[in-house]
Write an enzyme that holds these catalytic residues in place. Structure first.
Site, PDB file in Angstrom:
ATOM      1  CB  SER A 213      -0.884  -0.043   1.244  1.00 16.19           C
ATOM      2  OG  SER A 213      -1.920   0.881   1.158  1.00 16.19           O
ATOM      3  NE  ARG A 285      -2.476   4.528   1.011  1.00 15.08           N
ATOM      4  CZ  ARG A 285      -2.211   4.286   2.295  1.00 15.08           C
ATOM      5  NH1 ARG A 285      -2.301   5.263   3.168  1.00 15.08           N
ATOM      6  NH2 ARG A 285      -1.839   3.092   2.695  1.00 15.08           N
ATOM      7  CB  CYS A 353      -1.837   9.541  28.949  1.00 13.05           C
ATOM      8  SG  CYS A 353      -2.940  10.595  29.823  1.00 13.05           S
ATOM      9  CE1 TYR A 383      -6.780   1.001   4.878  1.00  9.59           C
ATOM     10  CE2 TYR A 383      -5.635   2.534   3.431  1.00  9.59           C
ATOM     11  CZ  TYR A 383      -6.274   1.324   3.636  1.00  9.59           C
ATOM     12  OH  TYR A 383      -6.398   0.447   2.596  1.00  9.59           O
TER      13      TYR A 383
HETATM   14  C1  LIG Z   1      -6.272  -7.256  -0.670  1.00  9.45           C
HETATM   15  C2  LIG Z   1      -6.231  -5.782  -0.614  1.00  9.45           C
HETATM   16  N1  LIG Z   1      -6.856  -5.089  -1.585  1.00  9.45           N
HETATM   17  C3  LIG Z   1      -6.883  -3.752  -1.561  1.00  9.45           C
HETATM   18  C4  LIG Z   1      -6.258  -3.028  -0.569  1.00  9.45           C
HETATM   19  C5  LIG Z   1      -6.346  -1.554  -0.615  1.00  9.45           C
HETATM   20  O1  LIG Z   1      -5.134  -0.965  -0.646  1.00  9.45           O
HETATM   21  P1  LIG Z   1      -4.957   0.580  -0.852  1.00  9.45           P
HETATM   22  O2  LIG Z   1      -5.748   1.283   0.172  1.00  9.45           O
HETATM   23  O3  LIG Z   1      -3.501   0.766  -0.684  1.00  9.45           O
HETATM   24  O4  LIG Z   1      -5.420   0.915  -2.227  1.00  9.45           O
HETATM   25  C6  LIG Z   1      -5.583  -3.715   0.443  1.00  9.45           C
HETATM   26  C7  LIG Z   1      -4.848  -2.991   1.507  1.00  9.45           C
HETATM   27  O5  LIG Z   1      -3.680  -2.654   1.358  1.00  9.45           O
HETATM   28  C8  LIG Z   1      -5.568  -5.138   0.413  1.00  9.45           C
HETATM   29  O6  LIG Z   1      -4.965  -5.813   1.377  1.00  9.45           O
HETATM   30  N1  LIG Z   2      -3.661   0.829   7.264  1.00  9.50           N
HETATM   31  C1  LIG Z   2      -2.621   1.115   6.307  1.00  9.50           C
HETATM   32  C2  LIG Z   2      -2.828   0.450   4.996  1.00  9.50           C
HETATM   33  C3  LIG Z   2      -3.111  -0.979   5.083  1.00  9.50           C
HETATM   34  C4  LIG Z   2      -3.744  -1.380   3.854  1.00  9.50           C
HETATM   35  C5  LIG Z   2      -4.627  -2.575   3.998  1.00  9.50           C
HETATM   36  N2  LIG Z   2      -4.041  -3.777   3.525  1.00  9.50           N
HETATM   37  C6  LIG Z   2      -2.394   2.600   6.193  1.00  9.50           C
HETATM   38  O1  LIG Z   2      -2.974   3.335   6.920  1.00  9.50           O
HETATM   39  O2  LIG Z   2      -1.623   3.048   5.394  1.00  9.50           O
END
Ligand SMILES: Cc1ncc(COP(=O)(O)O)c(C=O)c1O
Ligand SMILES: N[C@@H](CCCC[NH3+])C(=O)O
Length: 449
Positions: A213, A285, A353, A383
């Site tokens: 990601s 994202r 905290c 996220y």
């Molecule tokens: C299987 C899968 N598909 C899609 C995503 C979405 O990723 P991103 O938010 O980086 O586009 C993720 C998270 O990284 C994932 O684990």
């Molecule tokens: N949680 C992560 C991304 C994980 C994507 C899910 N596989 C972030 O905030 O960047």
């Protein structure tokens, strides 16, 4: 770094006016006044436009919104209305998607450890497909099928292609050392294909992978696509999904590939690897990050002579865990004067905290920043709310969608009553029982000490 906040980091309908910055034709300071802070604000027009761009780059049946990035029923409905499939990664996300009215055949289910309930719900609802991650999961699918009147599950197999990418170790997934998927390198993926193809409980339609990601170089996503496409061509399946991962700019000077560029790169890579079919993706994202921002109120400004300045706001790691988890960087600005230069250097912190409760280390801020100002951090749409917590019993913020001068709460702010409702030893009126709690627990739950 002292300049005004860059327009490229703001939602598309952002405009500077007499009341400062507005989004969806409503001033951000007005939203903070009306709905309180911290507040997540999403530009609905921006969300819709990103969905449309993704659908136009990949095709209606080839792009699933990865709802883990940000999900509520309004978001699920919006993505569906704009022609996207929905990727859910748990029973909870599945429930929200179904509650939003998204037809099951527009939903795909993920997860490296789906339990029987999640699988039963997905198969009986007839989701579009399940991305199967392990042989243990195949055991469960076969048991469910043998036990009842469930139809065979439509499945894609997740493979670990041995290519990992992403902005931080914790968000790289496609390497050989990964909890996700069947390994290509050790031949396990071949065995998985043979087993799924031979099983009467599964219809094997495709191969899936996700390399990681926040990837800003589309060539890295293309390298993953090539590895998995080669395998999919050899496996003889008809669908190929190469996951999400497209990054976004969080700070001035960063830039990300467009959906069209991503599509071109992964298609070319897949074709070069011998894949003749379509290529599907799962962006999360890149759909929601820039559409959303967080509004905070400044509570304290502490200057330590010769050391640094701390600016504390009314949220923190409970609404944005990413800096603590991945050392992610953000920017901040004052919605009342978005064009102000930002020569002040300060550590922007939350109210938890914990010294690690840092939203932006060495933030660039305007010199006239003062207590009770509304401060905004852009590009928090992905996220942020999704990983929000109640640490220190802070209340999760409200989420507001704005469009054409109208603001609607799509997720209300949590209340202290919400917190107490989960607390089994608090009295109905919210007053905590002062003594004898242990005995009470033992009486209510026989078997506990
Ligand atoms: C299987 C899968 N598909 C899609 C995503 C979405 O990723 P991103 O938010 O980086 O586009 C993720 C998270 O990284 C994932 O684990
Ligand atoms: N949680 C992560 C991304 C994980 C994507 C899910 N596989 C972030 O905030 O960047």
């Amino acid at each position: 770094m002292s300049s005004a906040i860059e327009a490229e980091l703001l939602p598309l309908t952002s405009e500077d006016g007499p009341a400062g910055l507005s989004v969806g034709a409503i001033a951000l300071t007005e939203l903070a006044r009306r709905f309180g802070t911290p507040l997540f604000v999403y530009d609905e027009e921006h969300l819709r436009q990103r969905c449309r761009e993704a659908v136009s780059a990949f095709g209606r049946d080839n792009v699933a919104y990865a709802s883990k990035a940000f999900l509520c029923t309004a978001m699920a409905r919006l993505a569906h209305e704009e022609g996207m499939l929905l990727d859910v990664a748990s029973g909870g996300e599945l429930r929200v998607a179904l509650r939003a009215g998204v037809p099951a055949d527009r939903i795909v289910l993920h997860g490296n450890n789906k339990d029987e309930n999640e699988l039963r719900t997905a198969v009986s609802a007839r989701v579009r497909h399940i991305v199967v991650d392990s042989f243990d999961e195949m055991d469960r699918i076969e048991r469910l099928h043998a036990a009842g009147d469930l139809p065979p599950a439509q499945v894609q197999l997740r493979v670990a292609p041995g290519v990992a990418a992403g902005a931080h170790e914790s968000i790289r997934t496609g390497g050989n050392d990964s909890k996700f998927g069947f390994g290509l390198a050790d031949g396990v993926a071949d065995a998985a294909v043979r087993r799924a193809a031979a099983s009467s409980a599964m219809n094997l339609e495709g191969i899936h992978a996700h390399v990681g990601s926040q990837v800003l170089d589309a060539r890295e996503l293309a390298a993953g696509a090539a590895a998995v496409a080669r395998f999919a061509a050899h496996a003889g399946v008809c669908r190929l999904t190469v996951g999400g991962g497209l990054g976004v700019a969080y700070e001035a000077g960063q830039s990300a590939p467009t959906f069209a560029e991503w599509a071109r790169q992964v298609r070319d890579a897949a074709r070069g690897a011998g894949w003749n079919g379509e290529v599907a993706v799962e962006p999360g994202r890149s759909i929601v990050a820039r559409a959303g921002m967080t509004l905070y109120r400044v509570g304290t400004i502490k200057r330590i002579e010769g050391v640094r300045t701390y600016v504390s706001v009314d949220g923190g790691m409970s609404d944005n865990l990413r800096p603590a988890l991945y050392a992610s960087r953000y920017e901040a600005f004052l919605p009342r004067s978005p064009r102000s230069s930002r020569p002040l250097r300060a550590r922007l912190v939350g109210k938890h905290c914990e010294s690690g409760d840092v939203i932006i280390d060495n933030a660039a801020l305007p010199l006239d920043l003062r207590v009770s100002d509304v401060l905004a951090t852009p590009v928090t749409g992905a996220y942020g709310y999704a990983m929000a917590s109640n640490y220190n019993k802070l209340l999760r913020p409200a989420v507001v969608f704005v469009r054409n001068g109208e603001a609607r709460i799509v997720v209300r702010r949590e209340t202290e009553e919400d917190l107490l409702r989960l607390d089994m030893d608090s009295a109905p009126d919210g007053v905590v029982i002062p003594s004898g709690v242990g005995r009470l627990v033992a009486a209510r739950h026989p078997g506990t000490a």
